[in-house]
Design a protein around this motif. Structure first.
Motif, mmCIF file in Angstrom:
data_model
loop_
_atom_site.group_PDB
_atom_site.id
_atom_site.type_symbol
_atom_site.label_atom_id
_atom_site.label_comp_id
_atom_site.label_asym_id
_atom_site.label_seq_id
_atom_site.Cartn_x
_atom_site.Cartn_y
_atom_site.Cartn_z
ATOM 1 N N SER A 1 -0.389 4.260 4.352
ATOM 2 C CA SER A 1 -2.137 3.753 4.651
ATOM 3 C C SER A 1 -2.692 2.608 5.551
ATOM 4 O O SER A 1 -3.476 1.925 6.237
ATOM 5 N N ASP B 1 -5.472 0.419 1.319
ATOM 6 C CA ASP B 1 -5.386 1.459 1.072
ATOM 7 C C ASP B 1 -6.309 2.827 2.412
ATOM 8 O O ASP B 1 -7.102 2.507 2.640
ATOM 9 N N GLY C 1 0.908 -1.107 -0.051
ATOM 10 C CA GLY C 1 0.041 -0.178 0.123
ATOM 11 C C GLY C 1 0.813 1.352 -0.218
ATOM 12 O O GLY C 1 2.063 1.540 0.051
#
Ligand SMILES: Nc1ncnc2c1ncn2[C@@H]1O[C@H](COP(=O)(O)OP(=O)(O)OP(=O)(O)O)[C@@H](O)[C@H]1O
Ligand SMILES: [Mg+2]
Length: 347
Positions: free
Chosen positions: A40, A208, A36
């Motif tokens: 994140s 995310d 990510g």
């Protein structure tokens, strides 16, 4: 048993949610990558598994054991960070022996375990050196050896190869993967490098803003991304939006300008629905302007050694990447773009 199970895990810092409602199972011996962008929640999640912080919500189990509130030292996990933090005044041998000393191993046991760990990372010949006398890759391997020398149930790696240059990184990636397989140790690896994630993992978890966007095998997340975030994060994706319908057996997408382009069957049963599809650059081909397909003009030809990557401004309304492929076109050349229906994917 060293299967890892996260169930409904969230972590709040004040009102800020760094990790939200994560469910994850890592099987015994499996290597799962957390991939990510920066911020994140990757390190936060790894820290939760390691026991460096406790979750605000949810349960963490290792096998059948609930470890949610167990301190890190009682979880038997090996931890390796990007900054390998070797003890500068200790030799390689002493660095690797450290976790064993802390655990009160006998001298003979330490000798045997460190020797074995040194062999695994191919550093037997450097056991008397200090960290300052080692290359970055060698230091990294010492840190790894220190992470697994005490035979932890679980290995947690937070960007362990981040400080290495590309070539060394690729070498250590292969070594690490072999080592992990040979030891059969359940491993969670944090990275923001998509190539590293794809090449090393059994499965990849894309994170995310603290939330899981997809979990799957490298092939699944790359070829069948669940959404446009995953598609874009795992490499370049040419994105086309339009209305999809079946024209005499062949599916086509009607783009905003009225242009009809080939696509695969849409995810749902309905026709004339608005869809977004992606085509990976390597699935696009350039052909001569008298061929069939949307027209475009080469804006850039990026030479990559064996192959070339092209940037094409095209009538499908965007600048697309094509390749890398072995064909080479000149900047300004007029071309047609073609692709195989089967190589399109709806997100
Ligand atoms: N102790 C803390 N207090 C408050 N916020 C924190 C704390 N630790 C992390 N955060 C925030 O949580 C979010 C996730 O941080 P985290 O370190 O997990 O990200 P990351 O994915 O590892 O990023 P990077 O790739 O940059 O290492 C960030 O916005 C960060 O600022
Ligand atoms: Mg981090």
């Amino acid at each position: 048993m060293s299967e890892i199970s996260l169930s409904g895990i969230s972590k709040f810092y004040g009102t800020f949610c760094a990790v939200r409602n994560v469910d994850l199972k890592v099987a015994q011996g499996e290597l799962v990558t957390i991939l990510g962008p920066s911020g994140s929640g990757k390190s936060t999640l790894l820290g939760l598994i390691a026991g460096l912080t406790t979750p605000s919500e949810g349960i963490i189990s290792f096998g059948s054991r609930d470890v949610t509130h167990l301190p890190s030292r009682e979880r038997n996990v090996g931890l390796v960070f990007q900054s390998y933090a070797l003890f500068p005044h200790m030799t390689v041998f002493q660095n690797i022996a450290f976790p064993l000393k802390v655990r009160n191993y006998a001298t003979l046991q330490i000798q045997a375990a460190v020797t074995k760990a040194l062999q695994s990372v191919r550093l037997e010949h450097l056991s008397d050196r200090k960290p300052s006398q080692l290359s970055g890759g060698q230091q990294q391997r010492v840190a790894l050896a220190r992470g697994f020398v005490f035979e932890p149930d679980i290995l947690l790696l937070d960007e362990p190869l981040g400080a290495l240059d590309r070539k060394l990184r690729e070498e250590v990636q292969v070594e690490l993967r072999d080592l992990q397989r040979n030891l059969g140790i359940t491993t969670v690896l944090v990275t923001h490098d998509q190539e590293e994630a794809l090449s090393m993992s059994d499965r990849v978890m894309v994170l995310d803003q603290g939330e899981i966007r997809q979990i799957g095998t490298p092939e699944e997340v790359y070829l069948k991304p669940a959404n446009s975030f995953v598609a874009g994060f795992l490499g370049t994706a040419n994105v086309l939006s339009g209305t999809v319908r079946n024209l005499g057996g062949d599916w086509t997408m009607r783009l905003a300008k009225g242009l009809e382009v080939p696509c695969g069957p849409p995810p749902g049963p309905d026709q004339d629905v608005h869809c977004t599809m992606i085509i990976r650059p390597e699935n696009l081909r350039l052909c001569s302007p008298d061929g069939h397909g949307p027209t475009g003009q080469v804006r850039d030809a990026i030479y990559l050694g064996q192959t070339t990557k092209h940037v094409v401004e095209s009538e499908i309304g965007l600048i697309v990447s094509v390749g890398p492929s072995h064909e080479r076109r000149s900047v300004g050349e007029n071309v047609k773009l073609t692709w195989n229906r089967a190589a399109t994917w709806f997100v």
